[in-house]
Design an enzyme around this catalytic site. Sequence first.
Site, PDB file in Angstrom:
ATOM      1  N   CYS A  12       0.872  -1.181   0.000  1.00 13.05           N
ATOM      2  CA  CYS A  12       0.000   0.000   0.000  1.00 13.05           C
ATOM      3  C   CYS A  12       0.912   1.236   0.000  1.00 13.05           C
ATOM      4  CB  CYS A  12      -0.878   0.002   1.248  1.00 13.05           C
ATOM      5  SG  CYS A  12       0.084   0.178   2.752  1.00 13.05           S
ATOM      6  N   HIS A  40       5.423  -6.149   8.596  1.00 13.44           N
ATOM      7  CA  HIS A  40       5.236  -7.557   8.945  1.00 13.44           C
ATOM      8  C   HIS A  40       5.659  -8.413   7.765  1.00 13.44           C
ATOM      9  CE1 HIS A  40       3.274  -6.626  12.630  1.00 13.44           C
ATOM     10  NE2 HIS A  40       2.342  -5.931  12.046  1.00 13.44           N
ATOM     11  N   HIS A  73       3.114   2.290  11.848  1.00 10.93           N
ATOM     12  CA  HIS A  73       1.968   2.215  12.768  1.00 10.93           C
ATOM     13  C   HIS A  73       1.931   3.387  13.748  1.00 10.93           C
ATOM     14  CE1 HIS A  73       0.994  -1.649  11.277  1.00 10.93           C
ATOM     15  NE2 HIS A  73       2.061  -2.248  11.746  1.00 10.93           N
ATOM     16  N   CYS A  95       2.389   6.425   8.837  1.00 17.19           N
ATOM     17  CA  CYS A  95       1.563   6.687   7.643  1.00 17.19           C
ATOM     18  C   CYS A  95       0.657   7.902   7.913  1.00 17.19           C
ATOM     19  CB  CYS A  95       0.720   5.455   7.347  1.00 17.19           C
ATOM     20  SG  CYS A  95      -0.438   5.719   6.003  1.00 17.19           S
ATOM     21  N   GLU A 125      -0.654   0.190  16.241  1.00 16.33           N
ATOM     22  CA  GLU A 125      -1.341   1.426  15.838  1.00 16.33           C
ATOM     23  C   GLU A 125      -2.258   1.933  16.957  1.00 16.33           C
ATOM     24  OE1 GLU A 125      -3.266   1.342  11.953  1.00 16.33           O
ATOM     25  OE2 GLU A 125      -4.697   2.843  12.657  1.00 16.33           O
ATOM     26  N   CYS A 192      -8.483   3.230   6.185  1.00 16.98           N
ATOM     27  CA  CYS A 192      -7.874   3.898   5.029  1.00 16.98           C
ATOM     28  C   CYS A 192      -8.506   3.361   3.748  1.00 16.98           C
ATOM     29  CB  CYS A 192      -6.357   3.783   5.061  1.00 16.98           C
ATOM     30  SG  CYS A 192      -5.657   2.505   4.074  1.00 16.98           S
ATOM     31  N   SER A 220       0.525 -10.262  10.246  1.00 18.06           N
ATOM     32  CA  SER A 220      -0.024  -9.020   9.678  1.00 18.06           C
ATOM     33  C   SER A 220      -1.539  -9.005   9.831  1.00 18.06           C
ATOM     34  CB  SER A 220       0.369  -8.925   8.196  1.00 18.06           C
ATOM     35  OG  SER A 220      -0.561  -8.150   7.491  1.00 18.06           O
ATOM     36  N   SER A 264       1.639  -5.231   3.269  1.00 15.70           N
ATOM     37  CA  SER A 264       3.089  -5.172   3.457  1.00 15.70           C
ATOM     38  C   SER A 264       3.801  -6.314   2.714  1.00 15.70           C
ATOM     39  CB  SER A 264       3.423  -5.182   4.949  1.00 15.70           C
ATOM     40  OG  SER A 264       2.765  -6.240   5.600  1.00 15.70           O
TER      41      SER A 264
END
Length: 283
Positions: A12, A40, A73, A95, A125, A192, A220, A264
């Site tokens: 991403c 991850h 995160h 991010c 996060e 997102c 992940s 990821s």
Amino acid sequence: MKIIVATRAGFCSGVKRAIDMTNETLSQKGKIYMLGELIHNKRVVDKFRSLGVEIVKEIPKDTPGAFLITRSHGISPDVIKEVREYGLHLIDTTCPFVKKVQELARYILANGYELILVGDRGHAEIDAVLARLTDLSMVSVISTPSDLLGFVPNTKRVGIVSQTTQSLEFFSQVVGEISKYTQEMLVYNTICEETILRQREVDELSRRADVVVVIGGRNSANTNRLYRIAKKNCSRTIFVEKKEELSREDFKKDDTVLLVSGASTPYEFVEEVKELLLLWDKE
Ligand code: SF4
């Protein structure tokens, strides 16, 4: 065998940005540390290790002038304080979508609303969001449908935000349930957009596939979520970290196979799986 690759496979934008920032740091002179694994994905992290990056659990105290790369995160204010104290250069890859969640959480509390965070308790996060809040007495984290059982907010004014990689379905469920007890709600869908589109595509395409291969790190959260979405629609859904984990007997000549990946996972991993399947198909 017909192979379909999801259009949203590979990194991403947030992960790509973190990788680019790390590569940029590698071009600088000096010691480079990484606070925890950047993403991850073991192969990607091992590659950085082989290029001289040292992964650490704690902030190094005795190497002023070195670089410290932190994860997408997000990080706590304590990390920023210590990095300054020890004279390190901080490469903060948080991010921008994650930063938005942090800002909105603070905004909700600052305006006198109770805060509900929809996300995985213990995920980096969510921990980074909580670390930025001064008073947690009006904060709840809702991680699973069972957390909702018997949950009643303390007040009638509630603000809700989501971890960026939550499922839209669960977020909507939480909003629906909480609305039964409130008079005023601030709802920010902070999942997102890339996550939403990735999940939506997997949901649609997996209905038409005979086999789905989900490629990504086992630890992940977003890859696990894609696996669950695909598995719901396609019983022959397989989760692998790398092509070596696939078994020839899981695929038939007339199968339509969908390849998807977590946020990821490098696109080249998806291509490796595709090449292997094409090879088996020719045998
Ligand atoms: S999944 Fe979304 S929020 Fe998370 S790093 Fe990627 S772009 Fe950012």
